[in-house]
Motif scaffolding. Structure first.
Motif, mmCIF file in Angstrom:
data_model
loop_
_atom_site.group_PDB
_atom_site.id
_atom_site.type_symbol
_atom_site.label_atom_id
_atom_site.label_comp_id
_atom_site.label_asym_id
_atom_site.label_seq_id
_atom_site.Cartn_x
_atom_site.Cartn_y
_atom_site.Cartn_z
ATOM 1 N N MET A 1 61.876 56.382 33.160
ATOM 2 C CA MET A 1 60.528 56.377 33.695
ATOM 3 C C MET A 1 60.609 56.095 35.189
ATOM 4 O O MET A 1 61.250 55.133 35.608
ATOM 5 C CB MET A 1 59.725 55.303 32.971
ATOM 6 N N PHE A 2 59.942 56.920 35.986
ATOM 7 C CA PHE A 2 59.867 56.729 37.431
ATOM 8 C C PHE A 2 58.600 55.934 37.763
ATOM 9 O O PHE A 2 57.607 56.007 37.035
ATOM 10 C CB PHE A 2 59.808 58.076 38.155
ATOM 11 N N SER A 3 58.636 55.202 38.866
ATOM 12 C CA SER A 3 57.438 54.463 39.266
ATOM 13 C C SER A 3 57.377 54.307 40.775
ATOM 14 O O SER A 3 58.396 54.349 41.459
ATOM 15 C CB SER A 3 57.414 53.081 38.608
ATOM 16 N N ILE A 4 56.164 54.155 41.263
ATOM 17 C CA ILE A 4 55.921 53.681 42.627
ATOM 18 C C ILE A 4 54.902 52.556 42.517
ATOM 19 O O ILE A 4 54.087 52.531 41.592
ATOM 20 C CB ILE A 4 55.416 54.764 43.600
ATOM 21 N N THR A 5 54.954 51.648 43.466
ATOM 22 C CA THR A 5 54.004 50.539 43.500
ATOM 23 C C THR A 5 53.408 50.453 44.891
ATOM 24 O O THR A 5 54.130 50.554 45.892
ATOM 25 C CB THR A 5 54.704 49.205 43.145
ATOM 26 N N VAL A 6 52.084 50.289 44.934
ATOM 27 C CA VAL A 6 51.389 50.042 46.189
ATOM 28 C C VAL A 6 50.700 48.686 46.079
ATOM 29 O O VAL A 6 50.428 48.202 44.977
ATOM 30 C CB VAL A 6 50.381 51.162 46.532
ATOM 31 N N ARG A 7 50.423 48.076 47.211
ATOM 32 C CA ARG A 7 49.918 46.697 47.232
ATOM 33 C C ARG A 7 48.709 46.563 48.139
ATOM 34 O O ARG A 7 48.618 47.186 49.189
ATOM 35 C CB ARG A 7 51.029 45.765 47.708
ATOM 36 N N ASP A 8 47.804 45.686 47.723
ATOM 37 C CA ASP A 8 46.656 45.288 48.532
ATOM 38 C C ASP A 8 46.380 43.829 48.189
ATOM 39 O O ASP A 8 47.219 43.186 47.559
ATOM 40 C CB ASP A 8 45.446 46.183 48.231
ATOM 41 N N HIS A 9 45.224 43.325 48.570
ATOM 42 C CA HIS A 9 44.858 41.959 48.206
ATOM 43 C C HIS A 9 43.350 41.841 48.108
ATOM 44 O O HIS A 9 42.615 42.681 48.645
ATOM 45 C CB HIS A 9 45.410 40.944 49.206
ATOM 46 N N ILE A 10 42.910 40.806 47.400
ATOM 47 C CA ILE A 10 41.482 40.497 47.312
ATOM 48 C C ILE A 10 41.293 38.990 47.438
ATOM 49 O O ILE A 10 42.161 38.210 47.062
ATOM 50 C CB ILE A 10 40.815 40.988 46.005
ATOM 51 N N MET A 11 40.129 38.633 47.967
ATOM 52 C CA MET A 11 39.701 37.244 48.026
ATOM 53 C C MET A 11 38.359 37.158 47.317
ATOM 54 O O MET A 11 37.420 37.882 47.684
ATOM 55 C CB MET A 11 39.596 36.781 49.478
ATOM 56 N N ILE A 12 38.305 36.321 46.288
ATOM 57 C CA ILE A 12 37.096 36.206 45.481
ATOM 58 C C ILE A 12 36.753 34.734 45.277
ATOM 59 O O ILE A 12 37.558 33.857 45.547
ATOM 60 C CB ILE A 12 37.260 36.913 44.105
ATOM 61 N N ALA A 13 35.547 34.515 44.795
ATOM 62 C CA ALA A 13 35.131 33.199 44.315
ATOM 63 C C ALA A 13 34.670 33.385 42.877
ATOM 64 O O ALA A 13 34.165 34.456 42.508
ATOM 65 C CB ALA A 13 34.002 32.639 45.173
ATOM 66 N N HIS A 14 34.861 32.364 42.069
ATOM 67 C CA HIS A 14 34.391 32.399 40.680
ATOM 68 C C HIS A 14 34.541 31.019 40.065
ATOM 69 O O HIS A 14 35.141 30.121 40.645
ATOM 70 C CB HIS A 14 35.124 33.460 39.856
ATOM 71 N N SER A 15 33.987 30.878 38.883
ATOM 72 C CA SER A 15 34.150 29.654 38.100
ATOM 73 C C SER A 15 34.370 30.075 36.656
ATOM 74 O O SER A 15 34.120 31.225 36.284
ATOM 75 C CB SER A 15 32.916 28.752 38.220
#
Length: 132
Positions: A1-15
């Motif tokens: 199986m071949f793969s590529i990975t890309v990355r980002d980020h998030i900033m959230i608030a929650h409870s």
């Protein structure tokens, strides 16, 4: 199986609701690194898994819908514990919808699966893997 990975980020608030969450029952913030891994059994005619630029762009579009939001106030998440595991599935499903609609181009039709991993820290993360 071949793969590529890309990355980002998030900033959230929650409870969270439930004793198992201890102090996280109170409103708190979280910053996640978000990895999206695209899988296929055979490379396409260009010898790639999928266009990495489009993959990066679409992941960015999906996470931007969550970024800088208090998830407790989002109608899609009313009454839901937005755990790391849960959010990994949300992002994977939203990416899958975009793939199905052609956002990653014709080459993405050969994708077999997708894994989304949210890194809470350098020692803890959660993933959701799904077929395409």
């Amino acid at each position: 199986m071949f793969s590529i990975t890309v990355r980002d980020h998030i900033m959230i608030a929650h409870s969270f609701r439930g004793e198992v969450f201890g102090p996280a029952q109170r409103l708190h913030g979280a910053t996640f690194l978000v990895d999206a891994t695209f899988l296929r059994e055979q490379l396409d005619d260009d010898n790639i898994v999928v266009d990495i630029g489009l993959a990066t762009q679409e992941l960015g579009a999906v996470v931007s819908e969550l970024n800088y939001r208090n998830l407790d106030n989002e109608p899609d998440f009313a009454g839901v514990n937005t755990s790391t595991e849960f959010l990994a599935k949300v992002i994977a499903d939203r990416l899958a919808e975009r793939i199905e609609k052609g956002a990653l181009g014709e080459g993405a039709k050969g994708l077999a699966g997708l894994t989304v991993t949210l890194h809470e820290s350098h020692v803890a993360w959660a993933s959701y893997e799904r077929a395409l």
